[in-house]
Design an enzyme around this catalytic site. Structure first.
Site, PDB file in Angstrom:
ATOM      1  NE  ARG A  19       3.053  -8.018   0.576  1.00 18.63           N
ATOM      2  CZ  ARG A  19       3.804  -6.985   0.912  1.00 18.63           C
ATOM      3  NH1 ARG A  19       3.278  -5.772   0.957  1.00 18.63           N
ATOM      4  NH2 ARG A  19       5.074  -7.131   1.191  1.00 18.63           N
ATOM      5  CB  THR A  20      -1.703 -13.761  -1.821  1.00 24.58           C
ATOM      6  OG1 THR A  20      -1.914 -13.846  -3.231  1.00 24.58           O
ATOM      7  CG2 THR A  20      -2.850 -14.462  -1.103  1.00 24.58           C
ATOM      8  CB  SER A  73      -0.865   0.072   1.256  1.00 24.61           C
ATOM      9  OG  SER A  73      -1.830  -0.920   1.249  1.00 24.61           O
ATOM     10  CG  HIS A 119      -3.018  -3.622  -2.489  1.00 22.79           C
ATOM     11  ND1 HIS A 119      -2.130  -4.438  -1.851  1.00 22.79           N
ATOM     12  CD2 HIS A 119      -3.493  -2.791  -1.534  1.00 22.79           C
ATOM     13  CE1 HIS A 119      -2.070  -4.126  -0.574  1.00 22.79           C
ATOM     14  NE2 HIS A 119      -2.900  -3.124  -0.351  1.00 22.79           N
ATOM     15  CG  ASN A 158      -2.895   3.797   9.534  1.00 26.81           C
ATOM     16  OD1 ASN A 158      -2.593   3.088   8.568  1.00 26.81           O
ATOM     17  ND2 ASN A 158      -3.050   3.308  10.747  1.00 26.81           N
ATOM     18  CD  GLU A 167      -3.543  -3.561  14.457  1.00 27.14           C
ATOM     19  OE1 GLU A 167      -3.620  -2.375  14.073  1.00 27.14           O
ATOM     20  OE2 GLU A 167      -3.298  -4.511  13.683  1.00 27.14           O
TER      21      GLU A 167
HETATM   22  I1  8IG Z   1      -2.008   0.582   5.566  1.00 26.88           I
HETATM   23  O1  8IG Z   1      -2.973   0.426  11.443  1.00 26.88           O
HETATM   24  C1  8IG Z   1      -2.247  -0.278   7.349  1.00 26.88           C
HETATM   25  N1  8IG Z   1      -2.200  -1.585   7.461  1.00 26.88           N
HETATM   26  N2  8IG Z   1      -2.691  -4.150  11.328  1.00 26.88           N
HETATM   27  N3  8IG Z   1      -2.842  -1.832  11.392  1.00 26.88           N
HETATM   28  C2  8IG Z   1      -2.664  -2.986  10.692  1.00 26.88           C
HETATM   29  N4  8IG Z   1      -2.456  -3.004   9.379  1.00 26.88           N
HETATM   30  C3  8IG Z   1      -2.409  -1.819   8.761  1.00 26.88           C
HETATM   31  C4  8IG Z   1      -2.575  -0.605   9.405  1.00 26.88           C
HETATM   32  C5  8IG Z   1      -2.809  -0.610  10.802  1.00 26.88           C
HETATM   33  N5  8IG Z   1      -2.477   0.365   8.492  1.00 26.88           N
END
Ligand code: 8IG
Length: 256
Positions: A72-73, A19, A51, A215, A173
């Site tokens: 990607r898988t 990403s 993606h 993020n 999470e």
């Molecule tokens: I882009 O905040 C991305 N992928 N687990 N947590 C998890 N995967 C992610 C996050 C995230 N941001």
């Protein structure tokens, strides 16, 4: 079949785009072949917005060949760990001695604003599984190549390093989980990379990982998490991280 289609004898290095990294292949060199992932056995288009779904063979200025895996898988797709490891195993079979794994992830360090690239120094595999089966006791000390991390720091000495925790996903999470992961030593959280890194090392490849913090992890900022935010952070960072990745790969190929 990848090699046949591109008329290339061997791949020197492979790079998986996560990403935010979709554009990053553009500055690597001249496109030799682009194939739809669906047309190559074992690959799938991801269905995740942001993606891309192709495999590219690129020839660098120094005439090295890079396989760029834009499909990607993820473990959360439920296709099993072999589907997850297929990209790096294909790269190894095509001759690649090194793999560059990129991803977009959440950051636990509030100083890393969205758009910050971070070198992966180590990982926590929290998927509860392995891409390997049987008595395959692979040493993961220095899994993330100190040599290539050194090259990356020569390219940009401001690059921070962190420990990447792979969770199974696909949900993000909770803030409580992020606090827990922080005490466990995680700096970055995502849903890829660790299983691929293990499979790559088991296949004998040198591994380099770089994350784009797209993020802040849940509870680290006031903002709720959204996939749109992830895509926007990637778009904004694209020119910088594309140049960064191209320089790291070019120097890695020159020095190996
Ligand atoms: I882009 O905040 C991305 N992928 N687990 N947590 C998890 N995967 C992610 C996050 C995230 N941001």
């Amino acid at each position: 079949m990848l090699l046949q289609a591109s008329g290339v004898d061997t791949i020197d290095l492979a790079c998986t785009l996560g990403s935010g990294w979709g554009e990053a292949a553009g500055q690597l060199g001249e496109l030799v072949t682009e194939i739809d992932a669906e047309d190559v056995p074992g690959f799938h288009t991801s269905g995740v917005p942001g993606h891309s779904g192709s495999l590219k063979v690129i020839r660098t200025a120094s005439r090295a060949h890079v396989l760029v895996i834009g499909a990607r898988t993820h473990y959360y797709e439920g296709k099993g760990v072999d589907a997850v490891a297929h990209g790096v195993r294909t790269a190894a079979a095509a001759g690649a001695g090194a793999v560059v794994l990129t991803n977009g992830c959440g950051g636990l360090n509030p100083a890393w604003s969205p758009g910050t690239p971070v070198l992966i120094s180590d990982h926590l595999n929290l998927t509860g599984t392995s891409p390997l089966r049987g008595a395959h006791f692979v040493d993961l000390t220095d899994l993330y190549s100190p040599r290539i991390r050194g090259i990356a720091k020569e390219v940009d000495s401001s690059l921070p390093e962190g420990v990447y925790a792979q969770l199974p996903g696909p949900h993000y999470e909770t803030p409580a989980e992020i606090r827990y992961l922080g005490t466990a030593g995680a700096d970055l959280v995502g849903m890829s990379t660790a299983l691929e890194a293990i499979a790559a090392r088991a296949a004998g490849m040198e591994v380099f990982g770089i994350s784009l913090v797209t993020n802040l992890a849940a509870g680290i900022s006031e903002e709720p998490l959204s996939h749109r935010e992830v895509i926007e952070a990637g778009q904004e960072a694209a020119p910088r991280i594309s140049a960064l990745l191209a320089q790291i790969i070019t120097r890695t190929l020159e020095e190996s």
